[in-house]
Design a protein around this motif. Sequence first.
Motif, short mmCIF file in Angstrom:
data_model
loop_
_atom_site.label_atom_id
_atom_site.label_comp_id
_atom_site.label_asym_id
_atom_site.label_seq_id
_atom_site.Cartn_x
_atom_site.Cartn_y
_atom_site.Cartn_z
N GLY A 5 0.82 -1.21 0.00
CA GLY A 5 0.00 0.00 0.00
C GLY A 5 0.84 1.26 0.00
O GLY A 5 0.53 2.23 -0.70
N PHE A 6 1.93 1.26 0.78
CA PHE A 6 2.83 2.40 0.85
C PHE A 6 3.37 2.74 -0.54
O PHE A 6 3.40 3.90 -0.95
CB PHE A 6 3.99 2.04 1.79
CG PHE A 6 4.88 3.20 2.16
CD1 PHE A 6 4.50 4.09 3.16
CD2 PHE A 6 6.09 3.38 1.54
CE1 PHE A 6 5.32 5.15 3.51
CE2 PHE A 6 6.93 4.43 1.88
CZ PHE A 6 6.54 5.32 2.88
N GLN A 7 3.75 1.70 -1.30
CA GLN A 7 4.28 1.91 -2.65
C GLN A 7 3.19 2.29 -3.64
O GLN A 7 3.38 3.18 -4.49
CB GLN A 7 4.99 0.64 -3.12
CG GLN A 7 6.25 0.31 -2.34
CD GLN A 7 6.89 -0.98 -2.81
OE1 GLN A 7 6.21 -1.90 -3.29
NE2 GLN A 7 8.20 -1.08 -2.67
N ASP A 8 2.04 1.63 -3.56
CA ASP A 8 0.95 1.89 -4.50
C ASP A 8 0.53 3.35 -4.51
O ASP A 8 0.45 4.00 -5.56
CB ASP A 8 -0.28 1.02 -4.16
CG ASP A 8 -0.09 -0.44 -4.55
OD1 ASP A 8 0.89 -0.74 -5.26
OD2 ASP A 8 -0.92 -1.26 -4.13
N PHE A 9 0.23 3.87 -3.33
CA PHE A 9 -0.29 5.23 -3.25
C PHE A 9 0.81 6.27 -3.45
O PHE A 9 0.55 7.38 -3.91
CB PHE A 9 -1.01 5.45 -1.92
CG PHE A 9 -2.36 4.79 -1.86
CD1 PHE A 9 -3.51 5.50 -2.15
CD2 PHE A 9 -2.49 3.44 -1.53
CE1 PHE A 9 -4.75 4.89 -2.10
CE2 PHE A 9 -3.72 2.83 -1.49
CZ PHE A 9 -4.87 3.55 -1.78
N PHE A 10 2.05 5.92 -3.10
CA PHE A 10 3.17 6.80 -3.41
C PHE A 10 3.26 7.04 -4.91
O PHE A 10 3.32 8.18 -5.37
CB PHE A 10 4.47 6.19 -2.90
CG PHE A 10 5.71 6.76 -3.55
CD1 PHE A 10 6.17 8.02 -3.21
CD2 PHE A 10 6.39 6.04 -4.52
CE1 PHE A 10 7.30 8.57 -3.82
CE2 PHE A 10 7.52 6.57 -5.14
CZ PHE A 10 7.97 7.84 -4.78
N LEU A 11 3.23 5.96 -5.67
CA LEU A 11 3.40 6.11 -7.11
C LEU A 11 2.16 6.70 -7.77
O LEU A 11 2.26 7.56 -8.66
CB LEU A 11 3.74 4.76 -7.75
CG LEU A 11 4.47 4.91 -9.09
CD1 LEU A 11 5.86 5.47 -8.86
CD2 LEU A 11 4.57 3.58 -9.81
N ALA A 12 0.97 6.25 -7.36
CA ALA A 12 -0.25 6.77 -7.96
C ALA A 12 -0.38 8.28 -7.75
O ALA A 12 -0.89 9.00 -8.61
CB ALA A 12 -1.47 6.07 -7.36
#
Length: 413
Positions: free
Chosen positions: A230-237
């Motif tokens: 989740g940390f990576q998903d929303f960072f990139l999005a």
Amino acid sequence: MSTAVLSRKSLIVLCIGFLVLFVGGGSRFAIGLVLKPMAEELDWTRGVFGGAAAIFLIVSSICMFASGRLADRYSLRVVLCGGLLISAIGTASMSFVEAPWQTLAFYGIVFAVGNGLASIAPVGVMVSRWFPGRIGFANAITVSGIGVGQLIIIGGLAVVLSDIGWRSAYVWLGAINLALVPIVAAGMARSSETGNSTSQVAARRIGMTLGQAMRTSRLWVLVVVYAICGFQDFFLATHVVAFAQDRGVETLMAGNLLAFMGLAGVAGVLLSGIWSDRKGPQRATFACFLLRTAVFALILFDQNTVSVALFALLFGTTFWVTAPLTVVFARDAFGIAHLGAISGMIVMVHHMCGGLGAYFGAVMFDLEGNYDTAFIIMLALSAIAAALCGLLQKTAHSQPDGQSNPVRQDELT
């Protein structure tokens, strides 16, 4: 029960799950579409919308956990229809806002409650009851509704937004959520909520409670893996478009990267569902983070236009890979008696850490003027998550009918 009837009812369940996430996925991204015209008409700063989005993420995450618990105890039809009704009220109310607090209340709280209730947690429980042998692929189909909804609903509103205005856009979103309520109610009445065999009904009485699961190391490994995801998903999005523009990518192409990431995500999630059913969820999850390790290494090494586009698309294929696997991991390890509560807790952590990831990216850019250090940290987190997948070796024992028995508690501590 005949195979033909079973097939029709199973298809209805898939369609319901897909439509719920299709509408929810499209509705939740509407605030980004109307942000500029709303801010200009009402003379608000963009911080108002950032605050509303932050509150939405927190409230919806908590409600996803709550919806999982409700799905274990009460009618799935009531949970999903109730969520859609609240979502309709929240989105339609946005058409009347005149003050910032109303946006925080209607979008950040009311709509967040509805979107969290009619979410992946109860949909995952519903699908797991009907597809015990192909739970990964079936959940992947429903989860793909999020990306398709984002593309079609938001894309459609973008075409007509200048003609109808942002207030009418919210009225239409409210109407879409409301129109889905009788469809879901009728469809679930026809398909029933009990699954397709007596053995599945009996199996729903077997499994650990959330409290018991929390005393096992396996659950906490899952929580850490999903927190990183989740940390990576929303960072990139949140930051990929701005990053692309920083690296000289044209505005139109940078804006389309997020849409193409959604398309790549649909392909990735379907492939992960098929792979999970054949080889188990661990391999698909390991491959997801192995690919993420590679793409973060790529973008640290080269940041030209081609590399930025390749980075976004390759990451996009992993974007929803773990989403349909949540219930698979939880079912295999802890049974299905409290599947909604356990999977809902994992999803809640995923989304809350996603909010931290989006904020982390902004802080790192403000401090350094670029995302390089953030990418290094993301690469390290990907490697850690890939290593943790080795601790998630499948421990459930497959049965002839495709179901799995939960492992004993002493096997997990």
